[in-house]
Design a protein around this motif. Structure first.
Motif, PDB file in Angstrom:
ATOM      1  N   SER A 172       0.850  -1.083   0.085  1.00 50.24           N
ATOM      2  CA  SER A 172      -0.087  -0.007  -0.046  1.00 50.24           C
ATOM      3  C   SER A 172       0.999   1.115  -0.063  1.00 50.24           C
ATOM      4  N   LEU A 173       0.081   2.498   0.073  1.00 48.51           N
ATOM      5  CA  LEU A 173       0.950   3.759   0.071  1.00 48.51           C
ATOM      6  C   LEU A 173       0.562   4.321   1.339  1.00 48.51           C
ATOM      7  N   GLU A 174       0.169   3.838   2.261  1.00 53.30           N
ATOM      8  CA  GLU A 174       0.030   4.418   3.588  1.00 53.30           C
ATOM      9  C   GLU A 174       1.058   4.944   4.201  1.00 53.30           C
ATOM     10  N   GLY A 175       0.974   6.145   4.680  1.00 52.48           N
ATOM     11  CA  GLY A 175       2.011   6.958   5.135  1.00 52.48           C
ATOM     12  C   GLY A 175       3.089   7.686   4.205  1.00 52.48           C
ATOM     13  N   LEU A 176       2.629   7.667   2.968  1.00 57.62           N
ATOM     14  CA  LEU A 176       3.729   7.934   2.018  1.00 57.62           C
ATOM     15  C   LEU A 176       3.974   9.495   2.011  1.00 57.62           C
ATOM     16  N   ASP A 177       3.083  10.151   2.470  1.00 54.16           N
ATOM     17  CA  ASP A 177       3.352  11.705   2.545  1.00 54.16           C
ATOM     18  C   ASP A 177       4.128  12.204   3.653  1.00 54.16           C
ATOM     19  N   LEU A 178       4.323  11.099   4.603  1.00 51.82           N
ATOM     20  CA  LEU A 178       5.474  11.361   5.821  1.00 51.82           C
ATOM     21  C   LEU A 178       6.885  10.682   5.608  1.00 51.82           C
ATOM     22  N   LYS A 179       6.975  10.145   4.466  1.00 53.42           N
ATOM     23  CA  LYS A 179       8.272   9.242   4.262  1.00 53.42           C
ATOM     24  C   LYS A 179       9.511  10.370   3.955  1.00 53.42           C
TER      25      LYS A 179
END
Length: 445
Positions: A172-179
């Motif tokens: 999934s792409l969960e948390g991508l905007d914090l990576k």
């Protein structure tokens, strides 16, 4: 409204002061455009358009010409050139006829849009035939758009890479905007650079320590809080305890920040010893007491990133164990994470030029006539020259006219424009890129 203490008349290259004397006597309209030129071998084929609204709001909106500023500029340029070349009469006419507002029209692509290099990004023209010389007077300031465009573009390219690997290893792409976290405040040349670069990063991510970027997003893009951070140690807070009390320094962090994540730089002396004997032994129970919402984030900050991270992960797995996720990859316990701090070199986009066709560099050639940007029947963006475009198809939007801001984008809108698409997660091979470019010069999905 532009800052009261900012003198727009002094915000240009010196030589432009003399240009009103150089145009042909029958000129009444100057129309210029800005693009990020496309060259063979360029690192990126497309750019994220961002930052124009800040420049317009801070420096160009409202009455920017006053008698006081005219006199200040007159004196300055007299000393600078050692002769009278400043157009005092012309600027006073701007003051009298337009109440000090700039008779200029700017049309631009919506901020956050992804535009193939070589296409028009925005156009500038005078709205009063008496002030044709104003169009290129403001070029100096507008060319500074290269910086937020560059940062937003590179930030998005990193997001593509992170998204591809996050999807492959977690499903999934969960948390991508914090990576990808921005620690760039200290690494730039000025407060304004920090603000511009920090806000440009926030187009793609929500993780930052650059307060200046957050304030810019708040003040100029209507976002109350665009990014987030967590309590974190730096080397000075750790080494102040002394080498023999590194364990106590770490424990202090755990005691002080119990309800949320906390990041602890752990390489002040020996990162591997810290992970194995302090975190993985002496403080192991304290670490395991924490939850996913209050996880410990260990930060290596030296050595070869790949080699160091692999060894750190191996040690932490040995001490704390791991589990397999839905796609078969090992994952550390939810109360334990790692953040890698490492420098990133930003490659500047090419300088934007207008009105020339050097034989030594065809990529610097000017586009002709009035321009528009449209999406053609094949789904590609292309620039239409010589006024041949249809107004209803033009993606360039009026954003500034006669000293007034016409379009005000929110960061939420910009982030939506800059979001990743499925194609971004599976980039084409080089030969496929060449095939597309052969079909349409400025093409990109």
């Amino acid at each position: 409204m532009a800052a009261h203490d900012f003198n727009f008349l002094l915000a240009t290259d010196s030589y432009k002061i003399t240009h009103y004397k150089q145009y042909p006597p029958n000129v009444s309209k100057i129309y210029s455009y800005f693009e990020c030129r496309r060259k063979k071998g360029s690192q990126f084929n497309e750019v994220v358009f961002f930052g124009l609204q800040y420049l317009l709001k801070k420096y160009l909106t409202g009455p920017v010409v006053t008698e006081e500023k005219i006199q200040e500029a007159k004196l300055f340029y007299q000393m600078h050139f050692k002769q009278a070349v400043f157009d005092e009469e012309g600027w006073r006419k701007v003051l009298e006829k337009h109440d000090g507002r700039l008779p200029i029209r700017i049309k631009a692509v919506p901020e956050g849009r992804i535009i193939p290099r070589g296409n028009v990004l925005f156009t500038v023209e005078n709205t009063d035939p008496n002030f044709y010389w104003l169009t290129n007077y403001i070029e100096t300031m507008l060319v500074q758009m290269w910086y937020p465009i560059t940062v937003a573009t590179i930030s998005r390219e990193f997001k593509k890479i992170l998204a591809k690997h996050l999807k492959a290893t977690s499903g999934s792409l969960e948390g991508l905007d914090l990576k990808l976290h921005d620690f760039g405040y200290r690494g730039v040349s000025s407060q304004e650079s920090a603000a511009l670069g920090g806000a440009a990063h926030l187009v793609n991510f929500c993780s930052t320590d650059t307060v200046a970027g957050l304030l810019m997003a708040q003040r100029y893009y209507g976002c109350p809080m665009a990014g987030f951070s967590i309590p974190a140690a730096e080397h000075s807070t750790i080494i102040s305890w002394g080498k023999s009390k590194e364990k106590e320094a770490f424990e202090r962090l755990l005691d002080q920040f119990t309800t949320g994540p906390v990041s602890v730089v752990s390489d002040s002396y020996d990162i591997f010893n810290a992970c194995k004997h302090i975190w993985g032994d002496k403080l192991k129970e304290r670490v395991m007491e924490r939850s996913q919402d209050s996880c410990l984030v260990i930060r290596p900050d030296s050595g070869d990133p790949a080699e160091t991270l692999i060894e750190v992960i191996r040690i932490l797995e040995e001490c704390f164990g791991c589990s397999l996720n839905s796609v078969g990859y090992k994952v550390l316990p939810s109360y334990l994470r790692i953040i890698q701090g490492d420098g990133i070199d930003l490659q500047s986009v090419d300088e934007m030029d207008v009105y020339k066709q050097p034989v030594t560099d065809p990529s610097k050639g000017s586009k002709r006539g009035r321009l528009s940007l449209r999406r053609n029947s094949n789904g590609f963006l292309e620039t239409i020259e010589r006024g041949a475009g249809k107004p209803e198809e033009d993606l360039l939007v009026p954003v500034f006219e006669n000293g007034n801001l016409i379009q005000d984008y929110s960061l939420e809108e910009i982030r939506k424009n800059a979001r990743l698409w499925d194609d971004d997660l599976s980039p084409l091979h080089n030969d496929e890129h060449e095939l597309l470019h052969n079909h349409i010069i400025n093409g990109s999905h």
